[in-house]
Enzyme design. Structure first.
Site, mmCIF file in Angstrom:
data_model
loop_
_atom_site.group_PDB
_atom_site.id
_atom_site.type_symbol
_atom_site.label_atom_id
_atom_site.label_comp_id
_atom_site.label_asym_id
_atom_site.label_seq_id
_atom_site.Cartn_x
_atom_site.Cartn_y
_atom_site.Cartn_z
ATOM 1 C CE LYS A 37 34.661 24.516 -78.606
ATOM 2 N NZ LYS A 37 35.984 24.809 -79.012
ATOM 3 C CB SER A 51 35.719 28.756 -79.799
ATOM 4 O OG SER A 51 36.603 27.477 -79.843
ATOM 5 C CB SER A 111 39.486 27.612 -78.516
ATOM 6 O OG SER A 111 39.143 28.729 -79.482
#
Ligand code: GLN
Length: 495
Positions: free
Chosen positions: A78, A158, A182
Protein backbone atom coordinates in the site's frame (compact mmCIF):
# COMPACT_ATOMS: atom_id res chain seq x y z
CA UNK A 1 2.63 -24.32 -14.37
CA UNK A 2 0.59 -21.54 -15.96
CA UNK A 3 -1.21 -18.58 -14.43
CA UNK A 4 1.26 -18.46 -11.56
CA UNK A 5 -0.14 -15.08 -10.49
CA UNK A 6 -3.35 -16.88 -9.52
CA UNK A 7 -1.63 -18.84 -6.75
CA UNK A 8 -1.98 -17.97 -3.10
CA UNK A 9 0.98 -17.56 -0.75
CA UNK A 10 0.91 -21.06 0.75
CA UNK A 11 0.50 -22.78 -2.63
CA UNK A 12 3.31 -20.74 -4.19
CA UNK A 13 5.56 -21.27 -1.16
CA UNK A 14 5.09 -25.03 -1.37
CA UNK A 15 5.69 -25.08 -5.13
CA UNK A 16 8.85 -22.98 -4.70
CA UNK A 17 10.24 -25.29 -2.07
CA UNK A 18 9.53 -28.34 -4.19
CA UNK A 19 11.38 -26.68 -7.06
CA UNK A 20 8.28 -26.71 -9.28
CA UNK A 21 8.52 -22.97 -9.93
CA UNK A 22 11.01 -20.19 -9.37
CA UNK A 23 10.39 -16.83 -7.79
CA UNK A 24 11.46 -15.18 -11.04
CA UNK A 25 8.70 -17.08 -12.87
CA UNK A 26 6.12 -16.14 -10.25
CA UNK A 27 7.24 -12.53 -10.32
CA UNK A 28 7.21 -12.30 -14.10
CA UNK A 29 3.72 -13.75 -14.17
CA UNK A 30 2.53 -11.05 -11.75
CA UNK A 31 4.35 -8.28 -13.62
CA UNK A 32 2.62 -9.35 -16.85
CA UNK A 33 -0.75 -9.40 -15.08
CA UNK A 34 -0.08 -5.94 -13.64
CA UNK A 35 0.82 -4.49 -17.02
CA UNK A 36 -2.38 -5.86 -18.50
CA UNK A 37 -4.52 -4.39 -15.71
CA UNK A 38 -4.01 -0.64 -15.97
CA UNK A 39 -7.81 -0.33 -16.21
CA UNK A 40 -7.99 -1.31 -12.53
CA UNK A 41 -5.57 1.47 -11.51
CA UNK A 42 -4.46 -0.69 -8.59
CA UNK A 43 -0.66 -0.37 -8.88
CA UNK A 44 0.33 3.31 -8.91
CA UNK A 45 4.11 2.89 -8.79
CA UNK A 46 5.47 -0.24 -10.42
CA UNK A 47 8.86 -1.52 -9.30
CA UNK A 48 9.72 -4.35 -11.72
CA UNK A 49 13.50 -3.90 -11.32
CA UNK A 50 13.32 -4.23 -7.54
CA UNK A 51 10.95 -7.16 -7.93
CA UNK A 52 13.19 -9.13 -10.29
CA UNK A 53 16.28 -8.41 -8.24
CA UNK A 54 14.57 -9.67 -5.07
CA UNK A 55 13.13 -12.65 -6.93
CA UNK A 56 16.60 -13.68 -8.11
CA UNK A 57 17.97 -13.33 -4.60
CA UNK A 58 15.05 -15.40 -3.29
CA UNK A 59 15.72 -18.16 -5.80
CA UNK A 60 19.32 -18.29 -4.59
CA UNK A 61 18.19 -18.57 -0.97
CA UNK A 62 15.72 -21.31 -1.81
CA UNK A 63 18.44 -23.20 -3.69
CA UNK A 64 20.71 -22.82 -0.70
CA UNK A 65 18.06 -24.33 1.57
CA UNK A 66 17.64 -21.06 3.44
CA UNK A 67 14.09 -20.03 2.61
CA UNK A 68 12.34 -17.86 5.21
CA UNK A 69 8.55 -17.79 5.42
CA UNK A 70 7.74 -15.42 2.54
CA UNK A 71 10.75 -16.27 0.42
CA UNK A 72 10.17 -15.48 -3.24
CA UNK A 73 6.50 -14.53 -2.86
CA UNK A 74 5.48 -11.47 -4.92
CA UNK A 75 3.29 -8.97 -3.09
CA UNK A 76 2.05 -5.39 -3.40
CA UNK A 77 2.59 -2.66 -0.81
CA UNK A 78 0.00 0.00 0.00
CA UNK A 79 1.25 3.49 -0.85
CA UNK A 80 0.93 4.44 2.85
CA UNK A 81 4.08 2.44 3.69
CA UNK A 82 7.36 4.28 3.28
CA UNK A 83 9.59 2.28 0.96
CA UNK A 84 13.17 3.38 0.57
CA UNK A 85 13.88 5.19 -2.68
CA UNK A 86 10.42 4.36 -4.03
CA UNK A 87 7.64 6.97 -4.23
CA UNK A 88 5.50 6.81 -1.10
CA UNK A 89 2.78 9.37 -1.46
CA UNK A 90 -0.14 8.20 0.67
CA UNK A 91 -2.08 8.94 -2.55
CA UNK A 92 -1.77 12.65 -1.82
CA UNK A 93 -0.67 15.51 -4.01
CA UNK A 94 1.12 17.03 -1.04
CA UNK A 95 3.62 14.15 -1.03
CA UNK A 96 4.31 14.38 -4.75
CA UNK A 97 7.90 13.42 -5.45
CA UNK A 98 8.51 12.10 -1.92
CA UNK A 99 10.91 9.16 -1.92
CA UNK A 100 11.72 8.19 1.65
CA UNK A 101 15.26 7.58 2.82
CA UNK A 102 14.00 4.76 4.99
CA UNK A 103 11.84 1.65 4.90
CA UNK A 104 8.82 1.05 7.15
CA UNK A 105 9.37 -1.68 9.72
CA UNK A 106 6.56 -3.82 8.31
CA UNK A 107 7.77 -3.67 4.69
CA UNK A 108 11.32 -4.28 5.92
CA UNK A 109 10.19 -7.35 7.87
CA UNK A 110 8.40 -8.65 4.79
CA UNK A 111 11.52 -8.09 2.70
CA UNK A 112 13.62 -9.83 5.38
CA UNK A 113 11.20 -12.75 5.20
CA UNK A 114 12.03 -12.92 1.49
CA UNK A 115 8.91 -11.27 0.02
CA UNK A 116 9.22 -9.63 -3.39
CA UNK A 117 7.77 -6.12 -3.74
CA UNK A 118 6.02 -5.60 -7.09
CA UNK A 119 5.08 -1.97 -6.50
CA UNK A 120 2.91 0.45 -4.57
CA UNK A 121 -0.84 0.22 -4.39
CA UNK A 122 -3.57 2.80 -4.74
CA UNK A 123 -5.58 3.97 -1.74
CA UNK A 124 -7.69 6.85 -0.46
CA UNK A 125 -5.67 9.99 0.26
CA UNK A 126 -4.00 9.56 3.67
CA UNK A 127 -6.22 6.48 4.10
CA UNK A 128 -9.31 8.65 4.54
CA UNK A 129 -12.21 7.11 2.72
CA UNK A 130 -14.15 3.95 1.97
CA UNK A 131 -14.15 3.88 -1.83
CA UNK A 132 -10.65 4.84 -3.02
CA UNK A 133 -12.23 7.91 -4.65
CA UNK A 134 -10.14 10.43 -2.71
CA UNK A 135 -6.86 9.26 -4.28
CA UNK A 136 -4.70 11.73 -6.19
CA UNK A 137 -4.02 8.92 -8.69
CA UNK A 138 -7.73 8.56 -9.46
CA UNK A 139 -9.77 5.72 -8.03
CA UNK A 140 -8.84 2.07 -8.14
CA UNK A 141 -11.54 -0.03 -9.79
CA UNK A 142 -12.97 -3.29 -8.54
CA UNK A 143 -12.49 -6.29 -10.81
CA UNK A 144 -16.07 -7.28 -9.89
CA UNK A 145 -19.15 -6.20 -11.82
CA UNK A 146 -22.89 -6.42 -11.25
CA UNK A 147 -23.75 -9.22 -13.65
CA UNK A 148 -23.33 -7.92 -17.21
CA UNK A 149 -23.63 -4.28 -16.18
CA UNK A 150 -20.38 -2.56 -17.08
CA UNK A 151 -20.71 0.20 -14.44
CA UNK A 152 -17.43 0.52 -12.57
CA UNK A 153 -17.59 -0.45 -8.91
CA UNK A 154 -15.45 0.54 -5.97
CA UNK A 155 -13.04 -2.01 -4.51
CA UNK A 156 -13.68 -0.25 -1.18
CA UNK A 157 -11.24 1.84 0.78
CA UNK A 158 -8.99 2.96 1.92
CA UNK A 159 -6.90 -0.09 0.88
CA UNK A 160 -8.73 -0.24 -2.45
CA UNK A 161 -5.69 -0.83 -4.66
CA UNK A 162 -4.61 -3.71 -2.42
CA UNK A 163 -8.07 -5.29 -2.60
CA UNK A 164 -8.39 -4.87 -6.34
CA UNK A 165 -4.89 -6.24 -6.98
CA UNK A 166 -5.29 -9.34 -4.81
CA UNK A 167 -8.78 -10.08 -6.08
CA UNK A 168 -7.69 -9.69 -9.73
CA UNK A 169 -4.59 -11.89 -9.14
CA UNK A 170 -2.09 -9.14 -9.93
CA UNK A 171 -0.11 -10.24 -6.89
CA UNK A 172 -0.27 -13.10 -4.41
CA UNK A 173 -1.12 -10.83 -1.47
CA UNK A 174 -0.81 -7.21 -0.36
CA UNK A 175 -0.36 -5.08 2.71
CA UNK A 176 -3.19 -2.91 3.95
CA UNK A 177 -3.77 -0.61 6.87
CA UNK A 178 -6.90 -0.26 8.94
CA UNK A 179 -7.85 2.75 11.04
CA UNK A 180 -11.62 2.28 10.94
CA UNK A 181 -12.09 -0.62 8.54
CA UNK A 182 -9.74 -0.04 5.64
CA UNK A 183 -8.53 -3.64 5.47
CA UNK A 184 -11.79 -5.39 6.26
CA UNK A 185 -14.26 -3.36 4.15
CA UNK A 186 -12.27 -3.58 0.88
CA UNK A 187 -11.59 -7.26 1.57
CA UNK A 188 -15.34 -7.84 1.95
CA UNK A 189 -16.12 -5.86 -1.23
CA UNK A 190 -13.71 -7.90 -3.35
CA UNK A 191 -14.09 -11.44 -2.01
CA UNK A 192 -10.73 -11.71 -0.25
CA UNK A 193 -9.54 -12.12 3.35
CA UNK A 194 -8.20 -9.26 5.46
CA UNK A 195 -7.18 -9.12 9.10
CA UNK A 196 -6.54 -6.10 11.27
CA UNK A 197 -4.47 -7.37 14.18
CA UNK A 198 -4.63 -6.17 17.78
CA UNK A 199 -3.43 -2.58 18.16
CA UNK A 200 0.30 -2.85 18.87
CA UNK A 201 0.91 -6.13 17.00
CA UNK A 202 2.47 -4.50 13.95
CA UNK A 203 4.89 -1.63 14.17
CA UNK A 204 3.53 1.66 12.83
CA UNK A 205 7.04 2.98 12.20
CA UNK A 206 7.41 4.27 8.66
CA UNK A 207 3.70 4.04 7.89
CA UNK A 208 2.30 7.50 7.12
CA UNK A 209 0.22 8.29 10.21
CA UNK A 210 -3.52 8.94 9.95
CA UNK A 211 -4.91 8.42 13.49
CA UNK A 212 -2.10 6.99 15.55
CA UNK A 213 -4.20 5.42 18.31
CA UNK A 214 -6.24 3.49 15.74
CA UNK A 215 -3.88 2.70 12.82
CA UNK A 216 -2.75 -0.90 12.31
CA UNK A 217 -1.21 -2.69 9.35
CA UNK A 218 -2.35 -6.13 8.25
CA UNK A 219 -2.35 -8.56 5.33
CA UNK A 220 -4.91 -8.80 2.51
CA UNK A 221 -4.81 -12.26 1.01
CA UNK A 222 -6.62 -14.86 -1.06
CA UNK A 223 -7.46 -17.06 1.92
CA UNK A 224 -7.14 -17.43 5.68
CA UNK A 225 -3.99 -19.58 5.61
CA UNK A 226 -2.22 -16.92 3.60
CA UNK A 227 -3.34 -14.28 6.10
CA UNK A 228 -1.80 -16.33 8.91
CA UNK A 229 1.51 -16.69 7.05
CA UNK A 230 1.80 -13.04 6.08
CA UNK A 231 0.58 -11.65 9.41
CA UNK A 232 3.30 -13.55 11.24
CA UNK A 233 5.93 -11.96 9.01
CA UNK A 234 4.48 -8.48 9.59
CA UNK A 235 4.13 -8.63 13.41
CA UNK A 236 6.59 -8.19 16.21
CA UNK A 237 8.02 -5.76 18.70
CA UNK A 238 9.77 -2.71 17.31
CA UNK A 239 11.70 -0.38 19.60
CA UNK A 240 11.02 2.39 17.07
CA UNK A 241 7.26 2.31 17.85
CA UNK A 242 6.54 2.81 21.54
CA UNK A 243 3.04 1.37 21.13
CA UNK A 244 4.28 -1.88 19.61
CA UNK A 245 3.82 -4.79 21.99
CA UNK A 246 6.69 -6.75 23.47
CA UNK A 247 5.02 -10.07 22.91
CA UNK A 248 6.19 -13.20 21.18
CA UNK A 249 4.58 -13.79 17.78
CA UNK A 250 3.16 -17.29 17.55
CA UNK A 251 3.19 -19.47 14.48
CA UNK A 252 -0.30 -18.50 13.34
CA UNK A 253 -0.41 -21.00 10.51
CA UNK A 254 0.22 -23.90 12.90
CA UNK A 255 -2.89 -22.83 14.82
CA UNK A 256 -5.18 -23.46 11.84
CA UNK A 257 -6.69 -26.77 12.84
CA UNK A 258 -10.24 -25.89 11.84
CA UNK A 259 -11.36 -27.32 15.18
CA UNK A 260 -13.66 -24.85 16.94
CA UNK A 261 -15.60 -27.33 19.07
CA UNK A 262 -16.83 -25.72 22.26
CA UNK A 263 -15.93 -22.18 21.19
CA UNK A 264 -18.49 -19.58 22.17
CA UNK A 265 -19.42 -17.20 19.36
CA UNK A 266 -21.32 -14.05 20.27
CA UNK A 267 -23.94 -12.45 18.01
CA UNK A 268 -24.34 -8.81 19.04
CA UNK A 269 -27.92 -7.62 18.69
CA UNK A 270 -26.89 -3.99 18.18
CA UNK A 271 -25.33 -4.86 14.81
CA UNK A 272 -28.78 -5.56 13.40
CA UNK A 273 -29.12 -2.20 11.69
CA UNK A 274 -32.30 -0.68 10.26
CA UNK A 275 -32.32 -0.81 6.51
CA UNK A 276 -29.66 -3.51 6.27
CA UNK A 277 -30.23 -5.57 3.09
CA UNK A 278 -32.02 -8.87 3.74
CA UNK A 279 -29.19 -10.69 2.00
CA UNK A 280 -26.72 -9.48 4.60
CA UNK A 281 -29.04 -10.51 7.43
CA UNK A 282 -29.29 -13.93 5.84
CA UNK A 283 -25.54 -14.27 5.30
CA UNK A 284 -24.98 -13.41 8.94
CA UNK A 285 -27.54 -16.01 10.10
CA UNK A 286 -26.04 -18.58 7.72
CA UNK A 287 -22.55 -17.82 9.06
CA UNK A 288 -23.73 -18.43 12.63
CA UNK A 289 -25.31 -21.69 11.52
CA UNK A 290 -22.04 -22.78 9.84
CA UNK A 291 -20.03 -22.11 12.99
CA UNK A 292 -22.64 -23.99 15.01
CA UNK A 293 -22.41 -26.97 12.66
CA UNK A 294 -18.64 -26.87 13.15
CA UNK A 295 -19.19 -27.37 16.87
CA UNK A 296 -19.30 -23.83 18.25
CA UNK A 297 -21.91 -22.57 20.65
CA UNK A 298 -23.79 -19.50 19.40
CA UNK A 299 -24.87 -17.00 22.05
CA UNK A 300 -26.73 -13.69 21.82
CA UNK A 301 -24.76 -10.84 23.31
CA UNK A 302 -25.19 -7.11 23.75
CA UNK A 303 -22.64 -4.41 22.97
CA UNK A 304 -24.81 -1.52 24.16
CA UNK A 305 -22.63 1.42 23.14
CA UNK A 306 -22.30 0.37 19.50
CA UNK A 307 -24.47 3.20 18.22
CA UNK A 308 -22.03 5.80 19.54
CA UNK A 309 -19.02 4.25 17.82
CA UNK A 310 -19.28 6.00 14.48
CA UNK A 311 -19.72 9.51 15.96
CA UNK A 312 -16.88 8.88 18.43
CA UNK A 313 -14.62 7.62 15.63
CA UNK A 314 -15.38 10.64 13.46
CA UNK A 315 -14.25 12.90 16.30
CA UNK A 316 -11.16 10.96 17.43
CA UNK A 317 -9.79 10.05 13.99
CA UNK A 318 -9.98 13.61 12.56
CA UNK A 319 -8.56 15.02 15.81
CA UNK A 320 -5.49 12.80 15.53
CA UNK A 321 -5.28 13.38 11.79
CA UNK A 322 -5.29 17.15 12.18
CA UNK A 323 -2.29 16.84 14.44
CA UNK A 324 -0.47 14.22 12.34
CA UNK A 325 -0.97 16.13 9.11
CA UNK A 326 0.41 19.38 10.54
CA UNK A 327 3.85 18.25 9.36
CA UNK A 328 2.93 18.69 5.67
CA UNK A 329 3.85 22.32 5.45
CA UNK A 330 5.74 22.68 2.19
CA UNK A 331 9.08 22.60 3.97
CA UNK A 332 9.85 19.09 5.06
CA UNK A 333 8.22 16.80 2.53
CA UNK A 334 7.03 16.66 -1.03
CA UNK A 335 5.39 19.54 -2.73
CA UNK A 336 5.46 23.31 -2.17
CA UNK A 337 3.01 25.68 -3.87
CA UNK A 338 4.20 28.34 -6.29
CA UNK A 339 4.44 31.56 -4.35
CA UNK A 340 3.72 35.11 -5.49
CA UNK A 341 5.95 38.11 -5.01
CA UNK A 342 5.69 39.26 -1.41
CA UNK A 343 4.30 35.96 -0.02
CA UNK A 344 5.65 35.10 3.40
CA UNK A 345 5.79 31.86 5.34
CA UNK A 346 2.09 32.00 6.27
CA UNK A 347 1.09 32.25 2.61
CA UNK A 348 3.49 29.41 1.82
CA UNK A 349 1.78 27.13 4.38
CA UNK A 350 -1.69 28.19 3.32
CA UNK A 351 -1.16 27.81 -0.40
CA UNK A 352 0.73 24.52 -0.06
CA UNK A 353 -1.89 22.94 2.17
CA UNK A 354 -4.81 24.33 0.18
CA UNK A 355 -3.58 22.85 -3.09
CA UNK A 356 -1.82 19.80 -1.67
CA UNK A 357 -4.71 18.28 0.34
CA UNK A 358 -7.87 17.02 -1.31
CA UNK A 359 -11.36 17.91 -0.06
CA UNK A 360 -11.88 14.96 2.26
CA UNK A 361 -8.53 15.48 3.93
CA UNK A 362 -9.26 19.19 4.35
CA UNK A 363 -12.64 18.36 5.86
CA UNK A 364 -10.99 16.03 8.40
CA UNK A 365 -8.28 18.55 9.28
CA UNK A 366 -10.95 21.19 9.89
CA UNK A 367 -13.17 18.88 11.95
CA UNK A 368 -10.15 17.73 13.94
CA UNK A 369 -8.95 21.24 14.59
CA UNK A 370 -12.44 22.25 15.68
CA UNK A 371 -12.97 19.38 18.15
CA UNK A 372 -9.54 20.03 19.68
CA UNK A 373 -10.00 23.79 19.98
CA UNK A 374 -10.08 25.31 23.45
CA UNK A 375 -13.82 25.87 23.74
CA UNK A 376 -14.86 22.48 22.32
CA UNK A 377 -12.22 20.07 23.59
CA UNK A 378 -14.32 18.75 26.47
CA UNK A 379 -17.58 18.74 24.57
CA UNK A 380 -16.25 16.71 21.63
CA UNK A 381 -12.82 15.20 22.02
CA UNK A 382 -12.94 14.25 25.69
CA UNK A 383 -16.51 13.03 25.33
CA UNK A 384 -15.54 10.83 22.40
CA UNK A 385 -12.67 9.39 24.43
CA UNK A 386 -15.08 8.47 27.21
CA UNK A 387 -17.38 6.80 24.73
CA UNK A 388 -14.38 4.91 23.39
CA UNK A 389 -13.72 3.52 26.87
CA UNK A 390 -17.34 2.37 27.14
CA UNK A 391 -17.15 0.65 23.75
CA UNK A 392 -14.00 -1.14 24.83
CA UNK A 393 -15.70 -2.18 28.05
CA UNK A 394 -18.66 -3.65 26.14
CA UNK A 395 -16.23 -6.02 24.42
CA UNK A 396 -14.36 -6.79 27.65
CA UNK A 397 -17.65 -7.73 29.32
CA UNK A 398 -18.53 -10.06 26.47
CA UNK A 399 -15.12 -11.74 26.59
CA UNK A 400 -15.29 -11.96 30.41
CA UNK A 401 -18.59 -13.81 30.01
CA UNK A 402 -16.72 -16.48 28.05
CA UNK A 403 -17.25 -15.36 24.48
CA UNK A 404 -14.29 -16.39 22.28
CA UNK A 405 -15.20 -14.44 19.14
CA UNK A 406 -17.97 -12.21 17.85
CA UNK A 407 -19.60 -12.67 14.45
CA UNK A 408 -20.99 -9.68 12.53
CA UNK A 409 -21.43 -8.65 8.93
CA UNK A 410 -18.27 -6.93 7.65
CA UNK A 411 -20.14 -4.16 5.82
CA UNK A 412 -23.73 -2.95 5.67
CA UNK A 413 -23.85 -3.41 1.87
CA UNK A 414 -22.02 -4.93 -1.07
CA UNK A 415 -19.66 -2.82 -3.19
CA UNK A 416 -21.28 0.25 -4.76
CA UNK A 417 -20.70 2.10 -8.01
CA UNK A 418 -18.00 4.73 -8.32
CA UNK A 419 -19.62 8.14 -8.01
CA UNK A 420 -22.78 6.69 -6.46
CA UNK A 421 -22.11 8.25 -3.09
CA UNK A 422 -21.90 11.98 -3.45
CA UNK A 423 -19.46 14.29 -1.82
CA UNK A 424 -22.43 16.39 -0.78
CA UNK A 425 -23.25 13.88 1.95
CA UNK A 426 -20.04 12.52 3.47
CA UNK A 427 -21.95 10.81 6.29
CA UNK A 428 -23.40 8.37 3.75
CA UNK A 429 -19.84 7.24 3.04
CA UNK A 430 -18.93 7.15 6.74
CA UNK A 431 -21.76 4.67 7.36
CA UNK A 432 -19.72 2.02 5.52
CA UNK A 433 -17.60 1.72 8.65
CA UNK A 434 -20.44 1.07 11.05
CA UNK A 435 -19.42 -2.56 11.78
CA UNK A 436 -15.67 -2.05 11.71
CA UNK A 437 -14.82 1.13 13.64
CA UNK A 438 -15.85 -0.39 16.98
CA UNK A 439 -12.97 -2.85 16.63
CA UNK A 440 -10.38 -0.10 16.09
CA UNK A 441 -11.75 1.94 18.98
CA UNK A 442 -11.39 -1.12 21.23
CA UNK A 443 -7.97 -2.07 19.78
CA UNK A 444 -9.13 -5.63 19.02
CA UNK A 445 -8.24 -7.99 16.17
CA UNK A 446 -10.88 -8.34 13.44
CA UNK A 447 -10.92 -10.41 10.29
CA UNK A 448 -13.16 -10.27 7.24
CA UNK A 449 -13.85 -13.56 5.47
CA UNK A 450 -15.67 -13.80 2.11
CA UNK A 451 -18.82 -15.79 2.73
CA UNK A 452 -21.22 -15.38 -0.17
CA UNK A 453 -22.49 -13.45 -3.17
CA UNK A 454 -25.46 -11.11 -3.32
CA UNK A 455 -28.09 -11.40 -6.02
CA UNK A 456 -26.08 -9.12 -8.31
CA UNK A 457 -23.16 -11.52 -8.02
CA UNK A 458 -21.07 -9.32 -5.73
CA UNK A 459 -19.07 -10.68 -2.78
CA UNK A 460 -20.20 -10.24 0.82
CA UNK A 461 -18.00 -10.71 3.87
CA UNK A 462 -18.49 -11.69 7.48
CA UNK A 463 -16.40 -10.23 10.26
CA UNK A 464 -15.05 -12.12 13.27
CA UNK A 465 -13.76 -10.08 16.22
CA UNK A 466 -11.39 -11.72 18.67
CA UNK A 467 -9.81 -11.26 22.07
CA UNK A 468 -6.74 -9.03 22.21
CA UNK A 469 -3.50 -10.80 21.14
CA UNK A 470 -5.40 -13.93 20.13
CA UNK A 471 -5.08 -13.55 16.38
CA UNK A 472 -4.14 -17.22 16.10
CA UNK A 473 -7.39 -18.36 17.68
CA UNK A 474 -9.33 -15.79 15.66
CA UNK A 475 -7.75 -16.95 12.40
CA UNK A 476 -8.60 -20.53 13.31
CA UNK A 477 -12.27 -19.59 13.73
CA UNK A 478 -12.05 -17.70 10.42
CA UNK A 479 -10.54 -20.82 8.87
CA UNK A 480 -13.48 -22.92 10.07
CA UNK A 481 -15.88 -20.33 8.63
CA UNK A 482 -13.97 -20.25 5.35
CA UNK A 483 -14.09 -24.03 5.08
CA UNK A 484 -17.83 -24.08 5.74
CA UNK A 485 -18.68 -21.14 3.47
CA UNK A 486 -16.66 -22.59 0.59
CA UNK A 487 -16.40 -19.24 -1.19
CA UNK A 488 -14.56 -19.80 -4.48
CA UNK A 489 -16.07 -17.15 -6.79
CA UNK A 490 -13.70 -14.98 -8.82
CA UNK A 491 -14.47 -11.91 -10.89
CA UNK A 492 -14.88 -12.49 -14.62
CA UNK A 493 -11.94 -10.87 -16.38
CA UNK A 494 -12.94 -7.75 -18.37
CA UNK A 495 -9.85 -5.56 -17.93
N1 GLN B 1 -13.30 4.70 6.03
C1 GLN B 1 -12.75 5.11 7.29
C2 GLN B 1 -12.32 6.55 7.22
O1 GLN B 1 -12.52 7.14 6.23
C3 GLN B 1 -11.64 4.21 7.70
C4 GLN B 1 -10.39 4.48 7.00
C5 GLN B 1 -9.26 3.58 7.42
O2 GLN B 1 -9.46 2.57 8.08
N2 GLN B 1 -8.07 4.01 7.09
O3 GLN B 1 -11.81 7.09 8.14
Amino acid sequence: MSDLNKLGLAEARDALRKGEVTSVELTESCLTAIDAADALNAFVHKTPEIALERAKAADERIKGGDAPSMCGLPIGIKDLFCTKGVPSQAASKILEGFKPEYESTVSQQLADAGAVMLGKLNMDEFAMGSSNETSVYGNAVSPWRRGNDDAQLTPGGSSGGSASAVSADLCLAATGTDTGGSIRQPAAFTGITGIKPTYGRCSRWGIVAFASSLDQAGPMTKNVRDAAIMLEAMCGHDPKDSTSAELAVPNFEAMLTGDIKGKKIGIPKEYRMDGMPAEIEKLWADGAEMLKDAGAEIVDISLPHTKYALPAYYVIAPAEASSNLARYDGVRYGRRAQLAQGDGITEMYEKTRAEGFGHEVQRRVMIGTYVLSAGFYDAYYNRARKVRTLIKKDFEDAFAAGVDAILTPATPSASFGLGEMTEADPVQMYLNDVFTVTVNLAGLPGVSVPAGLDKQGLPLGLQLIGRPWEEGDLLNTAYALENAAGFVAKPTKWW
